[in-house]
Motif scaffolding. Structure first.
Motif, PDB file in Angstrom:
ATOM      1  N   ARG A  34       0.839  -1.207   0.000  1.00  0.00           N
ATOM      2  CA  ARG A  34       0.000   0.000   0.000  1.00  0.00           C
ATOM      3  C   ARG A  34       0.868   1.250   0.000  1.00  0.00           C
ATOM      4  O   ARG A  34       0.560   2.250  -0.663  1.00  0.00           O
ATOM      5  N   PHE A  35       1.971   1.233   0.754  1.00  0.00           N
ATOM      6  CA  PHE A  35       2.879   2.385   0.778  1.00  0.00           C
ATOM      7  C   PHE A  35       3.509   2.598  -0.594  1.00  0.00           C
ATOM      8  O   PHE A  35       3.604   3.741  -1.078  1.00  0.00           O
ATOM      9  N   ARG A  36       3.920   1.523  -1.224  1.00  0.00           N
ATOM     10  CA  ARG A  36       4.639   1.629  -2.497  1.00  0.00           C
ATOM     11  C   ARG A  36       3.730   2.013  -3.651  1.00  0.00           C
ATOM     12  O   ARG A  36       4.112   2.823  -4.511  1.00  0.00           O
ATOM     13  N   HIS A  37       2.521   1.447  -3.686  1.00  0.00           N
ATOM     14  CA  HIS A  37       1.661   1.625  -4.852  1.00  0.00           C
ATOM     15  C   HIS A  37       0.560   2.659  -4.653  1.00  0.00           C
ATOM     16  O   HIS A  37      -0.109   3.025  -5.626  1.00  0.00           O
ATOM     17  N   VAL A  38       0.349   3.103  -3.422  1.00  0.00           N
ATOM     18  CA  VAL A  38      -0.683   4.117  -3.178  1.00  0.00           C
ATOM     19  C   VAL A  38      -0.071   5.392  -2.605  1.00  0.00           C
ATOM     20  O   VAL A  38      -0.278   6.491  -3.138  1.00  0.00           O
ATOM     21  N   THR A  39       0.703   5.251  -1.523  1.00  0.00           N
ATOM     22  CA  THR A  39       1.224   6.438  -0.844  1.00  0.00           C
ATOM     23  C   THR A  39       2.248   7.186  -1.694  1.00  0.00           C
ATOM     24  O   THR A  39       2.116   8.401  -1.915  1.00  0.00           O
ATOM     25  N   LEU A  40       3.259   6.483  -2.166  1.00  0.00           N
ATOM     26  CA  LEU A  40       4.308   7.159  -2.933  1.00  0.00           C
ATOM     27  C   LEU A  40       3.781   7.783  -4.227  1.00  0.00           C
ATOM     28  O   LEU A  40       4.113   8.940  -4.527  1.00  0.00           O
ATOM     29  N   PRO A  41       2.961   7.075  -5.029  1.00  0.00           N
ATOM     30  CA  PRO A  41       2.393   7.766  -6.215  1.00  0.00           C
ATOM     31  C   PRO A  41       1.512   8.954  -5.835  1.00  0.00           C
ATOM     32  O   PRO A  41       1.500   9.962  -6.545  1.00  0.00           O
ATOM     33  N   GLY A  42       0.782   8.840  -4.726  1.00  0.00           N
ATOM     34  CA  GLY A  42      -0.049   9.958  -4.299  1.00  0.00           C
ATOM     35  C   GLY A  42       0.748  11.166  -3.856  1.00  0.00           C
ATOM     36  O   GLY A  42       0.259  12.294  -3.902  1.00  0.00           O
ATOM     37  N   LEU A  43       1.992  10.934  -3.417  1.00  0.00           N
ATOM     38  CA  LEU A  43       2.854  12.024  -2.961  1.00  0.00           C
ATOM     39  C   LEU A  43       3.793  12.532  -4.054  1.00  0.00           C
ATOM     40  O   LEU A  43       4.638  13.388  -3.764  1.00  0.00           O
ATOM     41  N   ARG A  44       3.654  12.021  -5.283  1.00  0.00           N
ATOM     42  CA  ARG A  44       4.643  12.333  -6.313  1.00  0.00           C
ATOM     43  C   ARG A  44       4.731  13.834  -6.578  1.00  0.00           C
ATOM     44  O   ARG A  44       5.830  14.399  -6.638  1.00  0.00           O
ATOM     45  N   SER A  45       3.606  14.491  -6.741  1.00  0.00           N
ATOM     46  CA  SER A  45       3.644  15.925  -7.062  1.00  0.00           C
ATOM     47  C   SER A  45       4.196  16.739  -5.906  1.00  0.00           C
ATOM     48  O   SER A  45       5.012  17.656  -6.099  1.00  0.00           O
ATOM     49  N   VAL A  46       3.782  16.404  -4.670  1.00  0.00           N
ATOM     50  CA  VAL A  46       4.296  17.129  -3.508  1.00  0.00           C
ATOM     51  C   VAL A  46       5.786  16.843  -3.319  1.00  0.00           C
ATOM     52  O   VAL A  46       6.587  17.753  -3.067  1.00  0.00           O
ATOM     53  N   SER A  47       6.168  15.589  -3.463  1.00  0.00           N
ATOM     54  CA  SER A  47       7.568  15.210  -3.253  1.00  0.00           C
ATOM     55  C   SER A  47       8.489  15.896  -4.243  1.00  0.00           C
ATOM     56  O   SER A  47       9.564  16.388  -3.875  1.00  0.00           O
ATOM     57  N   SER A  48       8.089  15.939  -5.515  1.00  0.00           N
ATOM     58  CA  SER A  48       8.943  16.565  -6.519  1.00  0.00           C
ATOM     59  C   SER A  48       9.165  18.038  -6.208  1.00  0.00           C
ATOM     60  O   SER A  48      10.277  18.563  -6.390  1.00  0.00           O
ATOM     61  N   THR A  49       8.136  18.707  -5.708  1.00  0.00           N
ATOM     62  CA  THR A  49       8.263  20.134  -5.396  1.00  0.00           C
ATOM     63  C   THR A  49       9.130  20.366  -4.176  1.00  0.00           C
ATOM     64  O   THR A  49      10.046  21.203  -4.194  1.00  0.00           O
ATOM     65  N   VAL A  50       8.864  19.637  -3.078  1.00  0.00           N
ATOM     66  CA  VAL A  50       9.619  19.892  -1.843  1.00  0.00           C
ATOM     67  C   VAL A  50      11.061  19.443  -1.978  1.00  0.00           C
ATOM     68  O   VAL A  50      11.962  20.046  -1.376  1.00  0.00           O
ATOM     69  N   VAL A  51      11.317  18.398  -2.758  1.00  0.00           N
ATOM     70  CA  VAL A  51      12.707  17.974  -2.966  1.00  0.00           C
ATOM     71  C   VAL A  51      13.466  19.027  -3.758  1.00  0.00           C
ATOM     72  O   VAL A  51      14.626  19.364  -3.434  1.00  0.00           O
ATOM     73  N   LEU A  52      12.840  19.590  -4.793  1.00  0.00           N
ATOM     74  CA  LEU A  52      13.497  20.651  -5.560  1.00  0.00           C
ATOM     75  C   LEU A  52      13.776  21.865  -4.686  1.00  0.00           C
ATOM     76  O   LEU A  52      14.881  22.425  -4.704  1.00  0.00           O
ATOM     77  N   LEU A  53      12.784  22.292  -3.906  1.00  0.00           N
ATOM     78  CA  LEU A  53      12.997  23.418  -2.998  1.00  0.00           C
ATOM     79  C   LEU A  53      14.076  23.099  -1.982  1.00  0.00           C
ATOM     80  O   LEU A  53      14.915  23.953  -1.657  1.00  0.00           O
ATOM     81  N   GLY A  54      14.054  21.866  -1.461  1.00  0.00           N
ATOM     82  CA  GLY A  54      15.066  21.480  -0.482  1.00  0.00           C
ATOM     83  C   GLY A  54      16.463  21.519  -1.053  1.00  0.00           C
ATOM     84  O   GLY A  54      17.414  21.960  -0.387  1.00  0.00           O
ATOM     85  N   ILE A  55      16.620  21.076  -2.284  1.00  0.00           N
ATOM     86  CA  ILE A  55      17.943  21.100  -2.919  1.00  0.00           C
ATOM     87  C   ILE A  55      18.423  22.540  -3.108  1.00  0.00           C
ATOM     88  O   ILE A  55      19.582  22.870  -2.815  1.00  0.00           O
ATOM     89  N   ILE A  56      17.545  23.403  -3.598  1.00  0.00           N
ATOM     90  CA  ILE A  56      17.939  24.800  -3.821  1.00  0.00           C
ATOM     91  C   ILE A  56      18.284  25.473  -2.499  1.00  0.00           C
ATOM     92  O   ILE A  56      19.313  26.160  -2.381  1.00  0.00           O
ATOM     93  N   TRP A  57      17.440  25.296  -1.478  1.00  0.00           N
ATOM     94  CA  TRP A  57      17.690  25.932  -0.193  1.00  0.00           C
ATOM     95  C   TRP A  57      18.953  25.390   0.467  1.00  0.00           C
ATOM     96  O   TRP A  57      19.746  26.141   1.029  1.00  0.00           O
ATOM     97  N   THR A  58      19.153  24.083   0.414  1.00  0.00           N
ATOM     98  CA  THR A  58      20.327  23.487   1.067  1.00  0.00           C
ATOM     99  C   THR A  58      21.605  23.849   0.331  1.00  0.00           C
ATOM    100  O   THR A  58      22.636  24.112   0.947  1.00  0.00           O
ATOM    101  N   PHE A  59      21.552  23.868  -0.991  1.00  0.00           N
ATOM    102  CA  PHE A  59      22.730  24.227  -1.778  1.00  0.00           C
ATOM    103  C   PHE A  59      23.190  25.637  -1.445  1.00  0.00           C
ATOM    104  O   PHE A  59      24.394  25.933  -1.467  1.00  0.00           O
ATOM    105  N   ASN A  60      22.235  26.510  -1.125  1.00  0.00           N
ATOM    106  CA  ASN A  60      22.547  27.905  -0.795  1.00  0.00           C
ATOM    107  C   ASN A  60      22.424  28.196   0.696  1.00  0.00           C
ATOM    108  O   ASN A  60      22.289  29.363   1.080  1.00  0.00           O
ATOM    109  N   GLN A  61      22.468  27.160   1.529  1.00  0.00           N
ATOM    110  CA  GLN A  61      22.268  27.353   2.962  1.00  0.00           C
ATOM    111  C   GLN A  61      23.488  28.045   3.573  1.00  0.00           C
ATOM    112  O   GLN A  61      24.523  27.426   3.808  1.00  0.00           O
ATOM    113  N   PHE A  62      23.347  29.314   3.822  1.00  0.00           N
ATOM    114  CA  PHE A  62      24.462  30.111   4.355  1.00  0.00           C
ATOM    115  C   PHE A  62      24.476  30.125   5.881  1.00  0.00           C
ATOM    116  O   PHE A  62      25.533  30.012   6.505  1.00  0.00           O
ATOM    117  N   ALA A  63      23.306  30.263   6.491  1.00  0.00           N
ATOM    118  CA  ALA A  63      23.235  30.562   7.923  1.00  0.00           C
ATOM    119  C   ALA A  63      23.829  29.450   8.775  1.00  0.00           C
ATOM    120  O   ALA A  63      24.579  29.717   9.722  1.00  0.00           O
TER     121      ALA A  63
END
Length: 334
Positions: free
Chosen positions: A239-268
């Protein structure tokens, strides 16, 4: 074949009118949407002043040999004019292929990649685990959510300074390890432990954002999908693999991209945790700051060149990342 001709204009009916020029199209657009243009004008001006002008001026500096010794400055009542000169792409060549390119750029670039990958992986993994836990029906779930969101609500400098005190030689962490008879690492002095501590602190700061975002994604998944999967005999992992992960695909792609940009430039986190005392733990953005403001003479041109390279890396990565996501979505749709 019969062609109808308009007697008034002499043109054949069905012929497409010539496309107006860009100036005429702009005038039509303004006449039609003038209110929208007036509303966005202040934002456009602010963005131009705060973003476009510094970006353009920074790009210009990368093509010069500007530093604190030849830049325009005021000493007392004396105004000294700038004496730096145009040198083209020499700064980029020196950063990427110069004699000290590895020590000054590539070593920090490799560490920045490792830092970004490790932090984002921990952010997503821990955040997803906590989101799955908080999505269950638990007693005191609201209190748990409040407590877990606190590291994100507290200002970053307060969090980092708190960790700096705890990671000191006589801090609570080493005192606890010493009481248990375990070795006490030099968190703020040894290169390996400096990097480990930086990842640990940034993970603490970044997990709540991932948790909240993924929790919202989990709550948007239709519960009937889980019921159907359970009726078909799917276990928890399926259920996690075939329901949860596909259901989170759009959210995951966005937060991972934001996380990469923020972490790459994490100065503080890096700067507040180590300052200028950990040269091997500096990521590219803090190293660029070190070149421009943390040494004498201040190398404005090289620091600006680092900033442009950072921007180029993120633009290229984001472009390839979005194309990869679109390709995967098209394959799933087939």
């Amino acid at each position: 074949m019969t062609v109808a001709i308009d007697r008034a204009t002499g043109k054949r009916r069905g012929d497409r009118a010539p496309r107006p020029g860009p100036v005429r199209r702009m005038k039509r657009s303004f006449d039609k949407h003038w209110y929208a243009y007036v509303m966005i004008a202040p934002v456009a001006v602010v963005l131009g002043v705060l973003v476009l002008y510094p970006l353009g001026y920074g790009l210009y500096l990368t093509l010069t040999d500007a530093n604190s010794l030849n830049a325009a400055r005021t000493i007392g009542v004396n105004e000294i004019e700038a004496t730096y000169k145009f040198i083209g792409l020499d700064n980029y060549a020196d950063i990427l292929w110069g004699e000290t390119a590895y020590d000054r750029f590539w070593s920090h670039f490799i560490w920045t990649i490792v830092w970004t990958a490790a932090c984002v992986a921990l952010h997503y993994g821990i955040g997803l685990g906590l989101a799955l836990l908080l999505n269950q029906k638990l007693r005191g779930r609201t209190l748990y959510r409040l407590l877990l969101i606190l590291p994100w609500a507290v200002p970053t400098f307060v969090t980092v300074f708190g960790w700096r005190f705890m990671l000191a030689d006589a801090g609570i962490i080493n005192s606890g390890l010493d009481a248990l008879g375990l070795p006490t690492p030099l968190w703020l002095e040894d290169t390996f432990w400096q990097r480990f501590a930086a990842i640990m602190v940034n993970t603490w700061c970044g997990v709540p954002f991932m948790m909240v975002s993924l929790l919202g994604g989990l709550q948007s998944i239709d519960a009937s999908l889980y019921e159907a999967a359970e009726m078909d005999g799917a276990n928890a992992w399926q259920r996690f693999r075939h329901v949860t992960l596909p259901g989170l695909r759009s959210v995951s792609s966005t937060v991972v991209l934001l996380g990469i940009i923020w972490t790459f430039n994490q100065f503080a986190v890096i700067f507040l945790l180590f300052g200028n005392t950990a040269p091997d733990a500096q990521i590219l953005v803090t190293w660029a700051y070190q070149l421009g403001f943390g040494q004498q003479p201040r190398d404005f041109a090289q620091s600006a060149a680092y900033g442009m390279l950072l921007l180029a890396i993120l633009v290229v990565f984001t472009s390839f990342y979005r194309r990869w996501l679109n390709r995967n979505e098209q394959q799933l749709a087939i």
